[in-house]
Design an enzyme around this catalytic site. Structure first.
Site, short mmCIF file in Angstrom:
data_model
loop_
_atom_site.label_atom_id
_atom_site.label_comp_id
_atom_site.label_asym_id
_atom_site.label_seq_id
_atom_site.Cartn_x
_atom_site.Cartn_y
_atom_site.Cartn_z
N GLU A 63 -6.31 9.66 3.75
CA GLU A 63 -6.79 10.57 4.60
C GLU A 63 -6.01 11.94 4.79
O GLU A 63 -4.74 12.10 4.31
CB GLU A 63 -7.12 9.72 6.04
CG GLU A 63 -6.11 9.91 7.05
CD GLU A 63 -4.99 8.42 6.32
OE1 GLU A 63 -3.92 9.11 5.90
OE2 GLU A 63 -5.36 7.45 6.73
N ASP B 16 0.77 -1.19 -0.21
CA ASP B 16 0.01 -0.01 0.14
C ASP B 16 0.66 1.33 -0.02
O ASP B 16 0.57 2.29 -0.52
CB ASP B 16 -0.94 0.05 1.22
CG ASP B 16 -2.01 -1.11 1.15
OD1 ASP B 16 -2.45 -1.09 0.19
OD2 ASP B 16 -2.35 -1.56 2.04
N ALA C 24 -7.98 2.31 6.66
CA ALA C 24 -6.46 2.44 7.23
C ALA C 24 -6.57 3.08 8.62
O ALA C 24 -7.33 2.62 9.64
CB ALA C 24 -6.03 3.27 6.22
N SER D 99 -8.64 1.97 12.55
CA SER D 99 -8.09 1.80 13.79
C SER D 99 -8.42 2.82 14.85
O SER D 99 -8.48 2.59 16.06
CB SER D 99 -6.40 2.03 13.68
OG SER D 99 -6.03 1.30 12.61
P1 NAD Z 1 2.94 2.17 6.91
O1 NAD Z 1 4.18 1.40 6.52
O2 NAD Z 1 3.04 2.64 8.19
O3 NAD Z 1 1.68 1.24 6.84
C1 NAD Z 1 0.42 1.39 7.59
C2 NAD Z 1 -0.47 0.22 7.07
O4 NAD Z 1 -1.72 0.73 6.68
C3 NAD Z 1 0.07 -0.89 6.33
O5 NAD Z 1 -0.29 -2.07 6.87
C4 NAD Z 1 -0.84 -0.54 4.99
O6 NAD Z 1 -0.84 -1.67 4.17
C5 NAD Z 1 -2.06 -0.04 5.53
N1 NAD Z 1 -3.11 0.61 4.52
C6 NAD Z 1 -2.63 1.72 4.05
N2 NAD Z 1 -3.53 2.24 3.27
C7 NAD Z 1 -4.67 1.26 3.63
C8 NAD Z 1 -5.89 1.27 3.22
N3 NAD Z 1 -6.67 2.25 2.47
N4 NAD Z 1 -6.81 0.48 3.66
C9 NAD Z 1 -6.48 -0.57 4.70
N5 NAD Z 1 -5.13 -0.39 4.93
C10 NAD Z 1 -4.38 0.35 4.53
O7 NAD Z 1 2.42 3.12 5.97
P2 NAD Z 1 1.78 2.96 4.33
O8 NAD Z 1 1.93 1.70 4.06
O9 NAD Z 1 2.79 4.16 4.06
O10 NAD Z 1 0.32 3.86 4.45
C11 NAD Z 1 0.09 5.09 5.01
C12 NAD Z 1 -0.89 4.94 5.95
O11 NAD Z 1 -0.72 4.36 6.94
C13 NAD Z 1 -1.70 6.13 5.98
O12 NAD Z 1 -2.41 6.62 5.25
C14 NAD Z 1 -2.72 5.88 7.50
O13 NAD Z 1 -3.78 5.67 6.93
C15 NAD Z 1 -2.01 4.71 7.99
N6 NAD Z 1 -1.67 4.98 9.44
C16 NAD Z 1 -2.19 4.09 10.15
C17 NAD Z 1 -2.27 4.03 11.71
C18 NAD Z 1 -3.06 3.19 12.49
O14 NAD Z 1 -3.82 2.23 11.91
N7 NAD Z 1 -2.83 3.43 13.85
C19 NAD Z 1 -1.18 4.86 11.99
C20 NAD Z 1 -0.50 5.83 11.22
C21 NAD Z 1 -0.64 5.72 9.73
#
Ligand code: NAD
Length: 261
Positions: free
Chosen positions: A120, A50, A160, A164
């Site tokens: 987001e 992703d 995403a 959470s």
């Molecule tokens: P990352 O490496 O920190 O991974 C974040 C996780 O979110 C990965 O497992 C990725 O596969 C998953 N993810 C990303 N977009 C998704 C979506 N639309 N639906 C379901 N899962 C999704 O960062 P990354 O891979 O560059 O992704 C960036 C995203 O990480 C941000 O847009 C944010 O939504 C997410 N994020 C999540 C949390 C949390 O859940 N607590 C915290 C910070 C960021």
């Protein structure tokens, strides 16, 4: 049809071997891989997870060329094709045997600049401190928020960070977006709405940061671009859309079942 394909990839070992395999198949089907992004290519092909998909969207400045992802990452919520199915995908794509999914984009205006995001926008403290925000929807004052922060997410971004934080999963076909609180404070000193709100496509959210929190509050777009400063922001759904090639129309529910539970 144009035979050029833009490739975006991360640096993992699996991506390297998958890239070699993909290149051979694409050449066999008469496609040319472009060394740099070209705005007249037929496809933006992303190898990775992703993170690679989101990077490709940002690097290409929210390109209107259709995207598709080969999953060499972990979750791959955006990445429909598994490395074993590359040839099937290339054959189907060449024969026009696919659907197009339209992904919404959020547009945030801050100090005469516009920032786009596909998952987001997060507004939170860069220290472990509470922030206080005033939230207006369609010009109407709604709440004095106090807590860790707020997430404004698109439907496909709702699975995403927003999920959470207790947000709802919005089906990708819905034309709207969601405002999700992160750890809202339970206190009668604030008027904080503690539930996520689902908004229609033409809604506008305006948020202003309280003066005492200016110095430690940040805006984060898709976990990447981060800005800070004394601000008041305005977020809506953009007219821009991202086109994504999908082969299976029911892929959404299999994704939820197979990748989120
Ligand atoms: P990352 O490496 O920190 O991974 C974040 C996780 O979110 C990965 O497992 C990725 O596969 C998953 N993810 C990303 N977009 C998704 C979506 N639309 N639906 C379901 N899962 C999704 O960062 P990354 O891979 O560059 O992704 C960036 C995203 O990480 C941000 O847009 C944010 O939504 C997410 N994020 C999540 C949390 C949390 O859940 N607590 C915290 C910070 C960021």
């Amino acid at each position: 049809m144009n035979n050029k394909i833009n490739i975006f990839k991360n640096r993992s070992k699996l991506t390297k071997s998958t890239y070699q395999k993909t290149k051979k198949i694409l050449h066999r089907y008469g496609y040319k891989i472009t060394p740099y992004y070209e705005d007249d290519a037929a496809l933006n092909l992303v190898l990775g997870g992703d993170g690679a998909f989101i990077n490709a969207v940002h690097q290409s400045k929210f390109s209107q060329i259709p995207f598709v992802g080969i999953n060499t990452g972990h979750l791959g919520f955006y990445q429909e094709i598994e490395p074993d199915n590359i040839e099937d995908f290339v054959r189907d794509f060449s024969n026009g045997n696919y659907h197009m999914e339209i992904l919404s984009v959020l547009e945030t205006k801050f100090k005469n600049k516009t920032f786009d995001s596909i998952n987001e926008l997060v507004i939170k403290s860069n220290k472990s401190q509470m922030i206080r925000l005033k939230v207006f929807i369609d010009g109407i004052f709604i709440e004095s928020f106090a807590g860790d922060g707020l997430i404004i997410s698109t439907p496909h971004g709702s699975t995403a960070y927003s999920l959470s934080a207790g947000g709802a999963i919005l089906h990708q076909s819905l034309n709207g977006f969601e405002l999700t609180p992160i750890s809202p404070v339970y206190s009668n000193l604030n008027n904080t709405l503690r539930a996520p709100i689902v908004l229609p496509q033409d809604a506008t959210i305006e948020i202003s940061v309280s003066k005492r929190d200016f110095d430690h509050t940040v805006l984060i777009f898709d976990g990447r671009q981060e800005i800070s400063g004394d601000f008041r922001i305005k977020t809506t759904l953009s007219k821009k859309k991202i086109n994504k090639v999908i082969l299976d129309k029911n892929q959404y529910w299999s994704n939820i079942k197979d990748k989120l539970m």
